[in-house]
Design a protein around this motif. Structure first.
Motif, PDB file in Angstrom:
ATOM      1  N   VAL A 125       0.826  -1.211   0.000  1.00 16.22           N
ATOM      2  CA  VAL A 125       0.000   0.000   0.000  1.00 16.22           C
ATOM      3  C   VAL A 125       0.863   1.266   0.000  1.00 16.22           C
ATOM      4  N   ASP A 126       1.762   1.375   0.979  1.00 16.02           N
ATOM      5  CA  ASP A 126       2.592   2.582   1.084  1.00 16.02           C
ATOM      6  C   ASP A 126       3.636   2.676  -0.024  1.00 16.02           C
ATOM      7  N   ASN A 127       4.052   1.550  -0.540  1.00 19.72           N
ATOM      8  CA  ASN A 127       5.078   1.517  -1.585  1.00 19.72           C
ATOM      9  C   ASN A 127       4.571   0.688  -2.757  1.00 19.72           C
ATOM     10  N   PRO A 128       4.776   1.167  -3.969  1.00 19.10           N
ATOM     11  CA  PRO A 128       4.316   0.379  -5.122  1.00 19.10           C
ATOM     12  C   PRO A 128       5.163  -0.877  -5.285  1.00 19.10           C
ATOM     13  N   LEU A 129       4.569  -1.894  -5.886  1.00 17.90           N
ATOM     14  CA  LEU A 129       5.318  -3.114  -6.164  1.00 17.90           C
ATOM     15  C   LEU A 129       6.431  -2.805  -7.155  1.00 17.90           C
ATOM     16  N   SER A 130       7.577  -3.401  -6.933  1.00 17.44           N
ATOM     17  CA  SER A 130       8.671  -3.227  -7.894  1.00 17.44           C
ATOM     18  C   SER A 130       8.283  -3.919  -9.201  1.00 17.44           C
ATOM     19  N   ARG A 131       8.862  -3.447 -10.275  1.00 15.32           N
ATOM     20  CA  ARG A 131       8.594  -4.052 -11.590  1.00 15.32           C
ATOM     21  C   ARG A 131       8.965  -5.540 -11.553  1.00 15.32           C
ATOM     22  N   ARG A 132      10.080  -5.859 -10.911  1.00 16.79           N
ATOM     23  CA  ARG A 132      10.536  -7.254 -10.837  1.00 16.79           C
ATOM     24  C   ARG A 132       9.517  -8.138 -10.113  1.00 16.79           C
ATOM     25  N   LYS A 133       9.019  -7.641  -8.982  1.00 15.31           N
ATOM     26  CA  LYS A 133       8.049  -8.415  -8.199  1.00 15.31           C
ATOM     27  C   LYS A 133       6.740  -8.557  -8.975  1.00 15.31           C
ATOM     28  N   LEU A 134       6.298  -7.476  -9.599  1.00 14.48           N
ATOM     29  CA  LEU A 134       5.073  -7.510 -10.387  1.00 14.48           C
ATOM     30  C   LEU A 134       5.201  -8.522 -11.524  1.00 14.48           C
ATOM     31  N   GLN A 135       6.331  -8.504 -12.217  1.00 12.66           N
ATOM     32  CA  GLN A 135       6.551  -9.458 -13.314  1.00 12.66           C
ATOM     33  C   GLN A 135       6.584 -10.889 -12.806  1.00 12.66           C
ATOM     34  N   ARG A 136       7.198 -11.086 -11.676  1.00 12.56           N
ATOM     35  CA  ARG A 136       7.285 -12.435 -11.112  1.00 12.56           C
ATOM     36  C   ARG A 136       5.896 -12.975 -10.743  1.00 12.56           C
ATOM     37  N   LEU A 137       5.081 -12.131 -10.137  1.00 14.09           N
ATOM     38  CA  LEU A 137       3.730 -12.552  -9.765  1.00 14.09           C
ATOM     39  C   LEU A 137       2.851 -12.754 -10.996  1.00 14.09           C
ATOM     40  N   GLU A 138       2.991 -11.882 -11.983  1.00 16.08           N
ATOM     41  CA  GLU A 138       2.224 -12.037 -13.224  1.00 16.08           C
ATOM     42  C   GLU A 138       2.618 -13.325 -13.951  1.00 16.08           C
ATOM     43  N   LYS A 139       3.903 -13.638 -13.929  1.00 16.78           N
ATOM     44  CA  LYS A 139       4.372 -14.872 -14.559  1.00 16.78           C
ATOM     45  C   LYS A 139       3.776 -16.086 -13.853  1.00 16.78           C
ATOM     46  N   LEU A 140       3.749 -16.051 -12.538  1.00 12.03           N
ATOM     47  CA  LEU A 140       3.150 -17.136 -11.757  1.00 12.03           C
ATOM     48  C   LEU A 140       1.685 -17.314 -12.145  1.00 12.03           C
ATOM     49  N   ARG A 141       0.979 -16.206 -12.299  1.00  8.74           N
ATOM     50  CA  ARG A 141      -0.437 -16.260 -12.670  1.00  8.74           C
ATOM     51  C   ARG A 141      -0.615 -16.781 -14.091  1.00  8.74           C
ATOM     52  N   SER A 142       0.172 -16.270 -15.036  1.00 10.34           N
ATOM     53  CA  SER A 142      -0.023 -16.647 -16.443  1.00 10.34           C
ATOM     54  C   SER A 142       0.423 -18.077 -16.744  1.00 10.34           C
ATOM     55  N   GLU A 143       1.378 -18.587 -15.993  1.00  2.08           N
ATOM     56  CA  GLU A 143       1.880 -19.939 -16.259  1.00  2.08           C
ATOM     57  C   GLU A 143       1.030 -21.037 -15.628  1.00  2.08           C
ATOM     58  N   ASN A 144       0.022 -20.653 -14.882  1.00  2.34           N
ATOM     59  CA  ASN A 144      -0.808 -21.644 -14.193  1.00  2.34           C
ATOM     60  C   ASN A 144      -2.259 -21.505 -14.636  1.00  2.34           C
ATOM     61  N   GLU A 145      -2.509 -22.051 -15.799  1.00  4.10           N
ATOM     62  CA  GLU A 145      -3.853 -22.007 -16.378  1.00  4.10           C
ATOM     63  C   GLU A 145      -4.844 -22.652 -15.420  1.00  4.10           C
ATOM     64  N   GLY A 146      -5.955 -22.029 -15.270  1.00  6.21           N
ATOM     65  CA  GLY A 146      -6.983 -22.560 -14.375  1.00  6.21           C
ATOM     66  C   GLY A 146      -6.875 -22.040 -12.949  1.00  6.21           C
ATOM     67  N   TRP A 147      -5.830 -21.258 -12.660  1.00  8.07           N
ATOM     68  CA  TRP A 147      -5.699 -20.697 -11.317  1.00  8.07           C
ATOM     69  C   TRP A 147      -6.652 -19.521 -11.200  1.00  8.07           C
ATOM     70  N   THR A 148      -7.720 -19.725 -10.489  1.00 11.86           N
ATOM     71  CA  THR A 148      -8.728 -18.697 -10.249  1.00 11.86           C
ATOM     72  C   THR A 148      -9.051 -18.680  -8.761  1.00 11.86           C
ATOM     73  N   PRO A 149      -9.684 -17.632  -8.287  1.00 13.40           N
ATOM     74  CA  PRO A 149     -10.112 -17.627  -6.884  1.00 13.40           C
ATOM     75  C   PRO A 149     -11.048 -18.800  -6.567  1.00 13.40           C
ATOM     76  N   GLU A 150     -11.923 -19.120  -7.517  1.00 12.59           N
ATOM     77  CA  GLU A 150     -12.878 -20.216  -7.298  1.00 12.59           C
ATOM     78  C   GLU A 150     -12.160 -21.560  -7.191  1.00 12.59           C
ATOM     79  N   ALA A 151     -11.187 -21.783  -8.077  1.00 13.96           N
ATOM     80  CA  ALA A 151     -10.435 -23.043  -8.039  1.00 13.96           C
ATOM     81  C   ALA A 151      -9.627 -23.146  -6.749  1.00 13.96           C
TER      82      ALA A 151
END
Length: 195
Positions: A125-151
């Protein structure tokens, strides 16, 4: 001069662009029409946070029983550790040296704890996510098809609720970058956060 109109346009456009850059540097916000999507995502963040805060503690406490969490619960567990710079944190030991809980889900287990809430405020909240951290989390999300809140919720209700919030947080950061809004306590906007 046959190209004088073209030259004038280029000079004017260059001047306007540098003026916009100067305005952005001193903190003026982009036009409100650019912020509508960011505000809508901010509402999603706020709603998702209210949802995970409304859960009973038992939904989080059940996470300590997982020694091999379901796949999507593993993903949100790893994502929260990455988000809060807690990848090396492990479950504790009692006085007899017996470990309790799962090191894998330990951050989620303490998600409602004041220490983790303060960490969320500081790191997200007080500090924005670093580009590196954002990319790492986005990669985790995009590489795991079917990962949804419901699943994720099929394995852990708390995990599903935090996944909903995390995805909204990532979307908020991406949209802020797209429209040129600086995030954090010293920026133009802060991520919604309940005290």
């Amino acid at each position: 001069y046959p190209n004088s109109d073209h030259l004038f346009f280029n000079l004017r456009a260059s001047s306007e662009c540098s003026g916009m850059a100067i305005q952005q540097e001193v903190g003026s916000e982009p036009p409100s029409s650019n912020l509508a999507t960011l505000d809508a995502i901010g509402d999603r963040v706020s709603q998702a946070e209210k949802s995970y805060l409304a859960l009973q503690r038992s939904h989080y406490q059940e996470l300590k029983a997982f020694h091999r969490p379901p796949h999507f619960v593993q993903l949100i567990s790893l994502a929260t550790k990455i988000l809060l710079d807690k990848e090396d944190v492990t479950a504790g030991e009692d006085a007899d040296g017996m470990t309790f809980g799962s090191s894998e889900t330990i951050v989620l287990y303490f998600w409602l704890d004041r220490t983790i809430r303060n960490c969320i405020r500081e790191k997200v909240v007080d500090n924005p996510l670093s580009r590196r951290k954002l990319q790492r989390l986005e990669k985790l999300r995009s590489e795991n098809e079917g990962w949804t809140p419901e699943a994720t919720a099929r394995g852990s209700i708390a995990g599903g609720a935090v996944t909903e919030w995390l995805f909204a947080v990532l979307d908020f950061h991406k949209e802020a970058e797209r429209v040129g809004v600086r995030l954090g306590k010293d920026g133009d906007r802060q991520l919604p956060f309940e005290q």
